[in-house]
Every structure is written in C-alpha cells, then in structure tokens.
Design a protein around this motif. Structure first.
Motif, PDB file in Angstrom:
ATOM      1  N   HIS A 211       0.843  -1.195   0.000  1.00 25.21           N
ATOM      2  CA  HIS A 211       0.000   0.000   0.000  1.00 25.21           C
ATOM      3  C   HIS A 211       0.877   1.242   0.000  1.00 25.21           C
ATOM      4  O   HIS A 211       1.936   1.252   0.610  1.00 25.21           O
ATOM      5  CB  HIS A 211      -0.909   0.008   1.228  1.00 25.21           C
ATOM      6  CG  HIS A 211      -2.030  -0.988   1.120  1.00 25.21           C
ATOM      7  ND1 HIS A 211      -3.092  -0.804   0.275  1.00 25.21           N
ATOM      8  CD2 HIS A 211      -2.238  -2.172   1.726  1.00 25.21           C
ATOM      9  CE1 HIS A 211      -3.918  -1.830   0.380  1.00 25.21           C
ATOM     10  NE2 HIS A 211      -3.420  -2.692   1.241  1.00 25.21           N
ATOM     11  N   HIS A 212       0.387   2.271  -0.665  1.00 23.38           N
ATOM     12  CA  HIS A 212       1.163   3.516  -0.714  1.00 23.38           C
ATOM     13  C   HIS A 212       1.271   4.134   0.674  1.00 23.38           C
ATOM     14  O   HIS A 212       2.309   4.643   1.050  1.00 23.38           O
ATOM     15  CB  HIS A 212       0.497   4.518  -1.641  1.00 23.38           C
ATOM     16  CG  HIS A 212       0.257   3.995  -3.020  1.00 23.38           C
ATOM     17  ND1 HIS A 212      -0.785   3.163  -3.322  1.00 23.38           N
ATOM     18  CD2 HIS A 212       0.922   4.187  -4.180  1.00 23.38           C
ATOM     19  CE1 HIS A 212      -0.751   2.859  -4.609  1.00 23.38           C
ATOM     20  NE2 HIS A 212       0.284   3.461  -5.157  1.00 23.38           N
ATOM     21  N   ALA A 213       0.143   4.077   1.405  1.00 20.68           N
ATOM     22  CA  ALA A 213       0.110   4.625   2.767  1.00 20.68           C
ATOM     23  C   ALA A 213       0.695   6.029   2.842  1.00 20.68           C
ATOM     24  O   ALA A 213       1.485   6.339   3.747  1.00 20.68           O
ATOM     25  CB  ALA A 213       0.831   3.678   3.740  1.00 20.68           C
ATOM     26  N   LEU A 215       1.144   9.700   3.867  1.00 26.19           N
ATOM     27  CA  LEU A 215       0.759  10.184   5.194  1.00 26.19           C
ATOM     28  C   LEU A 215      -0.475  11.086   5.113  1.00 26.19           C
ATOM     29  O   LEU A 215      -1.293  11.095   6.021  1.00 26.19           O
ATOM     30  CB  LEU A 215       1.934  10.894   5.874  1.00 26.19           C
ATOM     31  CG  LEU A 215       1.927  10.706   7.386  1.00 26.19           C
ATOM     32  CD1 LEU A 215       1.801   9.248   7.793  1.00 26.19           C
ATOM     33  CD2 LEU A 215       3.131  11.325   8.022  1.00 26.19           C
ATOM     34  N   GLU A 216      -0.620  11.803   4.027  1.00 25.14           N
ATOM     35  CA  GLU A 216      -1.889  12.518   3.819  1.00 25.14           C
ATOM     36  C   GLU A 216      -2.796  11.586   3.033  1.00 25.14           C
ATOM     37  O   GLU A 216      -2.452  11.159   1.928  1.00 25.14           O
ATOM     38  CB  GLU A 216      -1.703  13.820   3.030  1.00 25.14           C
ATOM     39  CG  GLU A 216      -3.017  14.585   2.899  1.00 25.14           C
ATOM     40  CD  GLU A 216      -2.932  15.830   1.984  1.00 25.14           C
ATOM     41  OE1 GLU A 216      -3.652  16.790   2.243  1.00 25.14           O
ATOM     42  OE2 GLU A 216      -2.159  15.814   1.013  1.00 25.14           O
ATOM     43  N   VAL A 217      -3.950  11.267   3.588  1.00 25.02           N
ATOM     44  CA  VAL A 217      -4.863  10.342   2.918  1.00 25.02           C
ATOM     45  C   VAL A 217      -5.406  10.970   1.634  1.00 25.02           C
ATOM     46  O   VAL A 217      -5.266  12.164   1.400  1.00 25.02           O
ATOM     47  CB  VAL A 217      -6.048   9.959   3.837  1.00 25.02           C
ATOM     48  CG1 VAL A 217      -5.583   9.102   4.986  1.00 25.02           C
ATOM     49  CG2 VAL A 217      -6.776  11.205   4.327  1.00 25.02           C
ATOM     50  N   LEU A 691      -2.045   1.776  10.384  1.00 24.41           N
ATOM     51  CA  LEU A 691      -0.609   2.009  10.219  1.00 24.41           C
ATOM     52  C   LEU A 691       0.222   1.371  11.335  1.00 24.41           C
ATOM     53  O   LEU A 691       1.436   1.516  11.369  1.00 24.41           O
ATOM     54  CB  LEU A 691      -0.323   3.507  10.152  1.00 24.41           C
ATOM     55  CG  LEU A 691      -0.749   4.174   8.846  1.00 24.41           C
ATOM     56  CD1 LEU A 691      -0.569   5.677   8.933  1.00 24.41           C
ATOM     57  CD2 LEU A 691       0.042   3.604   7.671  1.00 24.41           C
TER      58      LEU A 691
ATOM     59  N   ILE B  84      -3.251  15.391  10.631  1.00 23.70           N
ATOM     60  CA  ILE B  84      -3.881  14.125  11.006  1.00 23.70           C
ATOM     61  C   ILE B  84      -3.575  13.104   9.908  1.00 23.70           C
ATOM     62  O   ILE B  84      -3.990  13.281   8.763  1.00 23.70           O
ATOM     63  CB  ILE B  84      -5.395  14.291  11.196  1.00 23.70           C
ATOM     64  CG1 ILE B  84      -5.655  15.239  12.384  1.00 23.70           C
ATOM     65  CG2 ILE B  84      -6.054  12.931  11.444  1.00 23.70           C
ATOM     66  CD1 ILE B  84      -7.107  15.504  12.660  1.00 23.70           C
ATOM     67  N   GLY B  85      -2.816  12.099  10.274  1.00 22.41           N
ATOM     68  CA  GLY B  85      -2.456  11.077   9.289  1.00 22.41           C
ATOM     69  C   GLY B  85      -3.256   9.798   9.465  1.00 22.41           C
ATOM     70  O   GLY B  85      -3.404   9.023   8.532  1.00 22.41           O
ATOM     71  N   GLU B  90      -1.379   6.155  15.442  1.00 19.12           N
ATOM     72  CA  GLU B  90      -0.472   5.224  14.775  1.00 19.12           C
ATOM     73  C   GLU B  90       0.675   5.905  14.036  1.00 19.12           C
ATOM     74  O   GLU B  90       1.639   5.254  13.680  1.00 19.12           O
ATOM     75  CB  GLU B  90      -1.260   4.393  13.738  1.00 19.12           C
ATOM     76  CG  GLU B  90      -2.329   3.516  14.351  1.00 19.12           C
ATOM     77  CD  GLU B  90      -3.481   3.261  13.394  1.00 19.12           C
ATOM     78  OE1 GLU B  90      -3.377   3.628  12.210  1.00 19.12           O
ATOM     79  OE2 GLU B  90      -4.496   2.699  13.847  1.00 19.12           O
ATOM     80  N   PHE B 147       4.504  16.290   5.293  1.00 16.65           N
ATOM     81  CA  PHE B 147       3.282  16.048   6.061  1.00 16.65           C
ATOM     82  C   PHE B 147       3.602  15.550   7.473  1.00 16.65           C
ATOM     83  O   PHE B 147       2.864  15.800   8.404  1.00 16.65           O
ATOM     84  CB  PHE B 147       2.378  15.044   5.333  1.00 16.65           C
ATOM     85  CG  PHE B 147       0.928  15.176   5.694  1.00 16.65           C
ATOM     86  CD1 PHE B 147       0.155  16.198   5.153  1.00 16.65           C
ATOM     87  CD2 PHE B 147       0.330  14.296   6.575  1.00 16.65           C
ATOM     88  CE1 PHE B 147      -1.191  16.339   5.483  1.00 16.65           C
ATOM     89  CE2 PHE B 147      -1.013  14.424   6.914  1.00 16.65           C
ATOM     90  CZ  PHE B 147      -1.777  15.446   6.366  1.00 16.65           C
ATOM     91  N   LEU B 179       5.756   8.399  11.843  1.00 18.53           N
ATOM     92  CA  LEU B 179       6.041   7.775  10.543  1.00 18.53           C
ATOM     93  C   LEU B 179       6.361   8.836   9.504  1.00 18.53           C
ATOM     94  O   LEU B 179       5.729   9.890   9.461  1.00 18.53           O
ATOM     95  CB  LEU B 179       4.832   6.972  10.073  1.00 18.53           C
ATOM     96  CG  LEU B 179       4.431   5.793  10.955  1.00 18.53           C
ATOM     97  CD1 LEU B 179       3.223   5.082  10.364  1.00 18.53           C
ATOM     98  CD2 LEU B 179       5.609   4.826  11.122  1.00 18.53           C
ATOM     99  N   ARG B 181       6.481   8.473   5.549  1.00 20.11           N
ATOM    100  CA  ARG B 181       6.341   7.565   4.419  1.00 20.11           C
ATOM    101  C   ARG B 181       7.307   7.922   3.301  1.00 20.11           C
ATOM    102  O   ARG B 181       7.652   7.082   2.479  1.00 20.11           O
ATOM    103  CB  ARG B 181       4.899   7.579   3.918  1.00 20.11           C
ATOM    104  CG  ARG B 181       4.582   6.494   2.914  1.00 20.11           C
ATOM    105  CD  ARG B 181       5.053   5.121   3.386  1.00 20.11           C
ATOM    106  NE  ARG B 181       4.413   4.038   2.660  1.00 20.11           N
ATOM    107  CZ  ARG B 181       4.835   2.779   2.695  1.00 20.11           C
ATOM    108  NH1 ARG B 181       5.914   2.465   3.412  1.00 20.11           N
ATOM    109  NH2 ARG B 181       4.211   1.842   2.037  1.00 20.11           N
TER     110      ARG B 181
END
Ligand code: FES
Ligand code: FES
Lengths: 782, 203
Positions: A211-213, A215-217, A691, B84-85, B90, B147, B179, B181
């Motif tokens: 998954h890319h995951a 940090l900003e959805v 996560l 907010i991640g 998490e 982020f 985290l 990413r």
C-alpha cells in the motif's frame, strides 16, 4: 528530416540523430549543452517552500476549510462480492446535521463504462456503496452507521491461481484471464537457448501487496460557484485531475479549477481522479455547499489502489563461463475486478528483457481478474516486483555457476537496448557497479559467520524507463527589478522537482535561485507543464521547458541591453551572471542591473520542451549494495548499510537527490521486510488496515547509513542532461536486501516480505531437511 | 476513459428509504426538506466551553465533548499545522506538546486539555527567527512531502527540552512514533542532532 549518423555500440551499428543538433534545431532555442562548471545547477539549494513546512504554514488540500463546508464520508462494501438487496437511508437522513445521502437508488452517475459510482453489484471489498454529507465529521461518521444495507453475499475468488481454475467464480462473466490470453514478449528462441545452455535453473518467487500509505490520505474539497467547479485535491497533478473531471462531468475544462498547494505523498496513488472525487463533486452540487471528503485511514487502505501481489516463475540457461543463453519469465498479476490499470498488474516488458545480454527471452504476463480492488501505480510499478524476482534469480544463477554474482552481472553487461534495438542516450551502470562495490567493500565469497547473528552482503542492478518525447510548457517572467517568476502547471508532491526547476532557470539566466519565485499547484493561470507527476519524469520533462523559457527571456534581455548600448546583440554574452559586451569597455553588468537600466515592462516567454533526439533508448540505471544482519533466533533482519549508486544523468540538486535515494530505499525496504496486508479469505477485507499492524518502516528500522552515490553522466536526451530518480531507488532496494539475507543465511526464502516468521520458518525447515547440518552455509537454494 | 454508460441493471425493490429526490418531489415534507435545502440554521445545542493556553496565548473555544484536541486545533482554531495522518495514534503526525510532554493530539480529547498548555508547530519560531530545529530541518532537507514534519519537529522539541545533548539513538527513539512515508528518517536524525548541537552552543 534531421541528419542521422551511424553509431557503433558493441559491434552493432545504429542510426541516430546527433544529440546536439536535435537540441539546437528543435524549437530553435539556441541552447548549448551545459558545460562542466555550473553556478547553480548541482549545488545543494535548500528545498523551495521549506520554511512553510517547518512552521506549519504549508497548506495541504486537507487543511482547506471553507465557510459552510460540509463533511462527507463513504460507505464501502464489506464483502468481496455481493449484491445490494435493499438500502434504507432514512435514519441517516433524519440525523441532525445530515444534508444528503447518495446511494444506488438516487444516484445514477456512471463511474466508467462498466459501473456506476454506486452500483448494485459490488465486486471488491472497499467498493463504494453510499456517501453522506453532514455539517461536521462526527455527524457524517454517525450517519454512515445509520445507512441500512442488506447484502446478498455472492461467491468470490481472491487468489489469482484459484481464479484460473475451471470452476472458479467468474468475476466478469468472460473468463478470469484479462484479455483472454497472456501478454507476451519474445526474442530469439528460448527452447533452443535452453537446449544449448550448460546449466538450466528454475525458481518461483512471490511478492505481496504494497500500500502507498501516503501520510496525507486521499481526498479533496469540492465547491461550485457561478464560475464553475473548484477542487482542492491531494494530487500529483492538477492538470490531469482537471481533464478527467471535465470529461466525466461534461463541462468545459475552463469551468474546472484544480488546486494542490502541497500534497502529502502520492507515490503513484494520486494521479487523476477516483470515485471519491465524483462523490464530493456531486454532493457539493446537490447541497449547494462546499464538500470535504478525505478518507479515514482504514478506508484509505481498501478504497485506493495498491501494488498487486505477484508470482514469478523464472527459468534461465547459462554456460559455465557465465554467458546467459536464455531467460523465461512467467508473471501472474492481479488485475482486480475492474482492471482499471491492468497494465500495472504485470507486464511482459522491462528488466528481464533489457538488463542483461541474452539472445533468447520469453516473457509472459498472466493478468487475472479477482474480486479485489484494481492495482494502481505504486512507486516503480511492475518494475519493483520484477526486480525483486529477477535480481534474485540472477544471484541464484551465479550460485549455480559458483560465480561472484557481481562478476556474473558484469559478464552479461549490454550497452544497447536489445528490445528496441537502439543505443542508450546514456548508460553508466558499469560505473554504478564499480562505485557501489567499492563503497560497500563488496567481497566474494562471503563469510556470514556461525553465531546466532549472521551477516550478508547483497546487490541488485536497476533499470527504469526514462522520459520519451512529450510536450511540456513553462512560463518565465522577468521583472524590471531583476526578479524572475516561473509559472508551472505542477503539484508539489515532495520530490523536490520544483526546487531543481528553479535552479535550471537560475542557471540559464545567470541569477541566484533566491531571485526566482514560483507560481505552481493550480490549474488557474499555469501552463500545461505535465499532466501529473508520475514515472520519474517531472524534471527531465519540465526541466527543458523551463530552460527554454529562461533562455528566451535572456535573449529578450540581451536584445534590450544591446539596443540600449548601441551594440550588436551578437556582441553580448551572459557569463557567470554578468553581461559582457565583446570589444567594448563597458564594465560587466549583472542581470539585475541590466533589468533596472533597460527593462520597463516585464519580459515574458513560454518555453517548450523540444523532442528527444531520434534513435535512442532512454533509461535510468543503478546498482544497490547492502549489508544485513540476521538474528537466527528471532528471525529479525536488520539492514546495516546501503550504498545506492545511481546513473540518473546530471544531478541538479545533490541534497534533494540524496533525499530521494534514501527515501526510495527506505520505502522499498517495507515490501521486502515488513509490509504485508492480512486479507480475510472469507470476505476479502483487510484485517490490518491501520498504520500499526500494516508495518511501514519506522525510524527504528532504517540503516545507520544509506549513501547515495550519484554517478553523473549528463544524458544526451534533453537539454538539461537529467534522467529520472524518483522510482529507481525503490526498484532495486528490495532485491539487494533479499540477496543479502540469502547470503547471510545460506538459504533463500522466495516469498516476500521476509518477516521474522518467514525467516524462522525457513531456518526450521532447513534444519529439519534430510542431510542438513547446523551452521553450514551451503549457498544452495532450498 | 470512455463516456459510455454502464449497462442498465434491474431495479432494486424499493425500501422505505428517503432520498433527496423523494423529498423534493413532496413525498416527505416539512422540517427535513428545509434542512436538506440548507436554509435552516443547525438546531444543534452550543457545545461546552473550554480554555486552553495555545502557544502562550489563552484561548476559549466551544468544542463538542467527543472532539479530539487535533480537530479542535485544526477546525476551531485554524491551526492546521498539526496534521492528522491516521486519527488513531499510529503515525505521530498530530504530535503536540501538552504541558511540555509530547502527545498524539488525535488520541487526546480537547476537553481533557481544558485548562492546560498546548504547544504546536505554529508556536515554535519567534517573530524574527526559526527555532534551531526548524533551521536544521531546512539545512538537512529532513522532509520531502512535509506532512510528517510538524509532528517530527514537536517530538524532537520535547526531547531537546528534556535532554540537551541526546545521542543518535535517543533521537531515533524520540521519533520512533512518527512515521515518514517519504522515508527521510536519516535526514531527520541528522537534523535533530544538529539542532541539539546548536542549542548547546547557545544558538
Ligand atoms: S494522526 Fe494522531 S497519531 Fe496519526
Ligand atoms: S516527508 Fe512525507 S511523510 Fe515525511
């Protein structure tokens, strides 16, 4: 027709266009190739807009708050395959603060030619079932739970192997093999090649979903007004989002504005639009209010695309002297139910066909429908999976011959592209091998030790497709005070391209990067610099357009200075930031000074990228070398050091390039070592959609040293000499780590990620295998 | 992508649900219709009041009981530097200092912070200079998409406030709940150490 010349590479003759001629002729930009000594290009200019990030001022689309804005949430299918029998949204609608509920009963909008935005039939866990908009997040969340849906659960198939069985549930009613047959690449005759080989070897490798995951959805804010639609989007490219929205909504592109001031990670997942964009846009139109729809993290995992799980069967034939005679590579990839990006599920192209000299190659890509979400581009799509398998297989072939795996790779080095029969516009993979091996202290054979903790070295080659001819535009405006504004149709996604582009403009015009400002991240008022930043191509695509724009304002400036001084324009030169007039006594003058004296109205130019010179193949290369430590009692793998050598052409900004390499290596260590979704075989739902349990690498997992060795061989393919660097570090890291683990343990695990459980299981079965002796590293595959 | 429509599907048996179309065509009348058309003011009771000291300034805000500190900072106060991640403790993107200690503001109810002091990324720089951590993050390019950056910096601020001269392992541990990413951890660690040095030098 441009003049073509003959070029000899490895005894073969190719017809190519001389690169400099192409550069000058195309676009008539009068650009000379840059020399060695550059003032701004190559230096570690700090990241643009960095101060906004460290002070919390950077504005992401998820930060956008508008008056009267509603908050939307999606209801997603909890089943891999189901039919909606009944939906009742009345309780949700009755909740205070709820403004609208969209379901398949009241929303007929199509998503594509195959399905509606909200369909009656659901073909993967995570497919959109309904959406609500409410006054705040809390009410939207609560309303979702009040939408009553009755599902009729239908038989589902999640595994591609199972999907290929005769009695498997049909995902689409036309057979589960996408396109009805595998995709094939063939060169030479593999049967003959294998027959002539002295050693033939076969292995199977499996890779997991990644998954890319980000940090900003994923998400956006949509708002309609008299001028049309505005969407603040977390995206990799504003122009592509605009194009796709305009075409779905059947409104003119000019009525759609897309803004993305900053994007919190994309890695391939934020190109163009997803169903959630349309949902937000429709809700905004229906309620007459701005609507914000950002996915909760748990939904982000299942509602967005991913890197697919793949299986690779590789057969190779080699001679005892190390010559590769034949390679057969069968890949099974998962297209999902709707195959939105089937070409990213698997492909019969890339490293296996290109990386090593090999006369006989057969690649087959079996792309299979399953009741799963479609795959999407994920940093180095297809290539990452192919390298993970191929580059380990190459190691195993070397083991078969008792050869140093590095020497084996060098033995089969190739200088031209065998698939398109073209020379490369540049290739410095050999220098990457040399520098990387020296940097790590590569040695062969290795001694992993006999204690509880074993050490191993591993390496991997990297090839990643480069930038082909594509149009790109950039606008430069030079003001009377000497400041330069660059206007670019790009989103800021964290790669640092925008900073490098500022350097390109500053170099060409002879000004300091501080004098250059950026207008970026908005379709309004920006040229079409790129559709979206994917494929490691932003810099090599937009850079030449920026250089052309800067060169044109420079030409205009010099013409004005010449007129003002009564000199011939040809007598003027801009050198090291100073304008010099040949054979005249005027003292040299800075660009800023010249602007103040001779420019009243701003000078403006649109730069266009000229095409690549004809006849070449364009690729980025690299080689990763790593040292790992494996604890045979806990199964824990720790990467100690990584030396990442990259041939990505001219490096415009060393500091930012280093970040790209480190980040790519760290991100790729995830699918190699720890990242793996747990899918419930009964429902297809991801059980670790968070996560914490979906374990992305943390600060504790990174090696002490990830060194980027940037081998600079300016590329002939474009006017700035750069090649892509975004994906290559991600493509090769996994295989280098896995090879090092195999060398540390003296056995190979062919299923990734190499979690502790897998390592321990492999050690246990090796111990229990007949004839096994504890502590004997045999360097044979198990 | 094509403009063609998907083939029609057989209609679902209609349940007793209410759609906007139903409302507009008069199947359901009254209050609900007004609400859906967006005319009627929200009849929600005013949420209770809390007092926070945010970045050394005392603030009063009305926050629903179940709203997190992260949402209160972002929505009520417009301090969107706090990210907010995951909203579930998490990722660390939402890290702020509560009475000097780092907390995940997405796991902290705003009401639990009532009467306490909150420090966010927006309060770190003085009017004329960046905090050494902020400067070091720029110098070492300790972020890509940025982020995770506010949370990383606040986590490191807590460490440096507590321990002037941490070693690399302590810096690593301090951000182990944050985290990134984009994977820029090594630059984050380098920036943390450099900031500690520069604070130690009185800078
Ligand atoms: S948003 Fe709070 S920990 Fe992720
Ligand atoms: S910089 Fe992107 S998540 Fe850290």
């Amino acid at each position: 027709m441009p003049r073509m010349v003959e070029l000899e590479v490895d005894g073969q003759t190719y017809k190519v266009e001389p690169a400099e001629a192409a550069l000058k002729e195309a676009g008539k930009q009068g650009l000379e190739p840059w020399g060695e000594a550059l003032a701004v290009v190559g230096s570690a200019v700090p990241r643009r807009r960095g101060a906004e990030h460290v002070t919390g001022q950077a504005r992401y689309s998820s930060d956008v708050q508008l008056p009267g804005m509603l908050h939307a949430r999606l209801l997603l299918s909890p089943h891999a395959h189901a039919r909606v029998r009944r939906i009742d949204a009345s309780r949700a609608l009755a909740l205070p603060g709820v403004r609208a509920v969209l379901t398949c009963l009241n929303t007929d909008a199509a998503w594509d030619e195959e399905r509606r935005l909200f369909d009656h039939t659901l073909r993967y866990a995570g497919q959109e079932v309904a959406a609500v908009a409410a006054a705040d997040e809390e009410a939207a969340e609560e309303a979702l739970e009040l939408v009553d849906v009755e599902y009729e659960v239908l038989p589902a198939v999640l595994d591609p192997q199972a999907a290929l069985m005769a009695d498997a549930p049909q995902v689409r009613g036309e057979g589960n093999l996408y396109g009805g047959k595998p995709q094939v690449y063939r060169r030479g005759d593999v049967q003959r090649g294998l027959a002539s080989a002295e050693v033939v070897h076969t292995q199977v490798y499996r890779t997991s979903i990644q998954h890319h995951a980000c940090l900003e959805v994923h998400g956006c804010v949509a708002s309609w007004d008299a001028a049309g639609l505005t969407v603040w989007d977390s995206t990799q490219g504003v122009h592509l989002v605009r194009e796709e929205l305009a075409s779905r909504l059947k409104v003119p592109a000019t009525k759609v504005r897309v803004v993305a001031e900053q994007t919190g990670g994309g890695f391939g997942s934020k190109n163009g639009i997803g169903p959630y964009h349309l949902v937000a846009v429709l809700l905004a139109r229906q309620t007459g209010r701005p609507v914000r729809l950002f996915m909760p993290r748990a939904q982000e995992f299942i509602a967005s695309h991913h890197r697919p799980a793949t299986q690779h069967e590789l057969t190779g034939g080699v001679m005892r002297d190390g010559r590769l005679m034949a390679l057969v590579h069968r890949i099974i990839g998962q297209a999902g139910a709707y195959a939105e990006n089937a070409e990213l599920a698997a492909g019969a192209y890339g490293a296996t066909a290109e990386l090593y000299r090999c006369p006989n190659v057969l690649m087959e890509a079996w792309i299979v429908h399953t009741h799963t979400q479609s795959p999407g581009a994920c940093r180095g799509p297809v290539g990452t999976e192919v390298h993970l398998a191929l580059e380990q297989f190459i190691d195993e072939l070397a083991e078969q011959l008792a050869m140093d795996p590095l020497a084996f790779r060098v033995r089969n080095y190739v200088r031209a592209d065998q698939t398109r029969r073209r020379p490369y516009s540049s290739k410095a993979l050999d220098r990457c091998y040399e520098a990387g091996a020296r940097g790590l202290g590569w040695r062969w054979p290795q001694d992993p030790g006999h204690g509880r903790v074993r050490r191993g070295l591993g390496m991997s080659s990297i090839i990643w497709h480069g930038v082909q001819s594509e149009p790109s535009q950039a606008v430069a405006t030079l003001y009377a005070d000497g400041s330069l504004q660059l206007t670019l149709g790009l989103a800021l996604i964290g790669t640092g391209s925008e900073t490098a582009l500022v350097q390109v403009a500053a170099e060409e015009l002879g000004v300091s990067p501080d004098q250059v400002s950026l207008i970026i991240g908005d379709t309004r008022g920006t040229p079409y610099s790129i559709d979206s930043s994917y494929g490691s191509r932003t810099l090599a695509l937009v850079g030449p357009a920026v250089r052309a724009a800067a060169a044109e304002v420079k030409r205009q400036l010099l013409a004005r200075v010449a007129r003002g001084l009564g000199a011939e324009p040809e007598a003027l030169r801009l050198e090291a930031g100073q304008i010099v007039v040949r054979a005249r006594l005027e003292p040299p003058m800075s660009v800023a000074e010249a602007c103040r004296q001779f420019v009243s109205a701003p000078l403006m130019a649109t730069g266009r990228r000229s095409r690549n010179p004809r006849g070449y193949a364009h690729e980025s290369f690299g080689a990763h070398f790593v040292e790992v430590e494996v604890d045979t009692e806990t199964g824990a793998v720790r990467v100690l050091r990584a030396i990442c050598a990259h041939d990505s052409g001219r490096i415009i900004n060393r500091l930012l390039a280093e970040s790209q390499v480190q980040g790519g290596f760290v991100q790729a260590s995830g699918p190699a070592l720890c990242e793996e979704p747990w899918l419930d075989p009964a429902t297809g739902l991801q059980l670790n959609a968070n996560l914490h349990d979906y374990a992305v690498p943390t600060a504790l997992d990174v090696p002490d040293e990830v060194q980027a060795l940037l081998i600079e061989l300016p590329d002939l393919g474009n006017s700035i000499g750069a090649k892509g660097l975004g994906e290559p570090p991600h493509v090769g890291a996994g295989a280098a780590i896995a090879n090092a683990v195999a060398h540390a343990l003296g056995l190979r695990i062919r299923e990734y990620p190499l979690t502790r459980a897998r390592v321990l299981e492999a050690l246990r079965s090796a111990r229990e295998a007949p004839g096994a002796r504890e502590g004997q590293a045999s360097h044979e595959g198990i | 992508m094509s403009d063609r429509k998907p083939p029609p599907e057989p209609p679902l048996p209609r349940g007793p649900e209410v759609t906007r179309r139903d409302l507009l065509t008069g199947r359901v009348a009254g209050l609900m219709l007004d609400r859906l058309q967006g005319e009627e003011p929200e009849a929600l009771p005013a949420p209770p009041l809390i007092r926070l000291t945010v970045n050394r300034v005392s603030r009063e805000l009305r926050v629903p009981a179940h709203r997190t500190l992260a949402e209160a900072l972002r929505v009520n106060l417009g301090l969107t530097g706090t990210k907010i991640g995951c909203d579930h403790g998490e990722c660390g993107a939402c890290t702020v200092l509560l009475d000097g200690l780092p907390v995940y503001s997405c796991l902290t109810l705003a009401h639990d912070a009532d009467g306490r002091s909150v420090e966010t990324i927006e309060g770190l720089a003085s009017s004329d200079a960046l905090h050494p951590l902020q400067q070091a993050f720029l110098t070492y390019d300790a972020f890509q998409c940025g982020f995770c950056t506010p949370g990383m910096i606040m986590a490191l601020k807590a460490l440096l406030d507590r321990r002037g001269t941490p070693d690399a392992e302590e810096v690593r541990q301090a951000v182990s709940g944050n985290l990134c990413r984009c994977g820029n951890y090594l630059h984050v660690i380098a920036a943390g150490l450099a900031a500690a040095r520069s604070l130690g030098d009185g800078g």
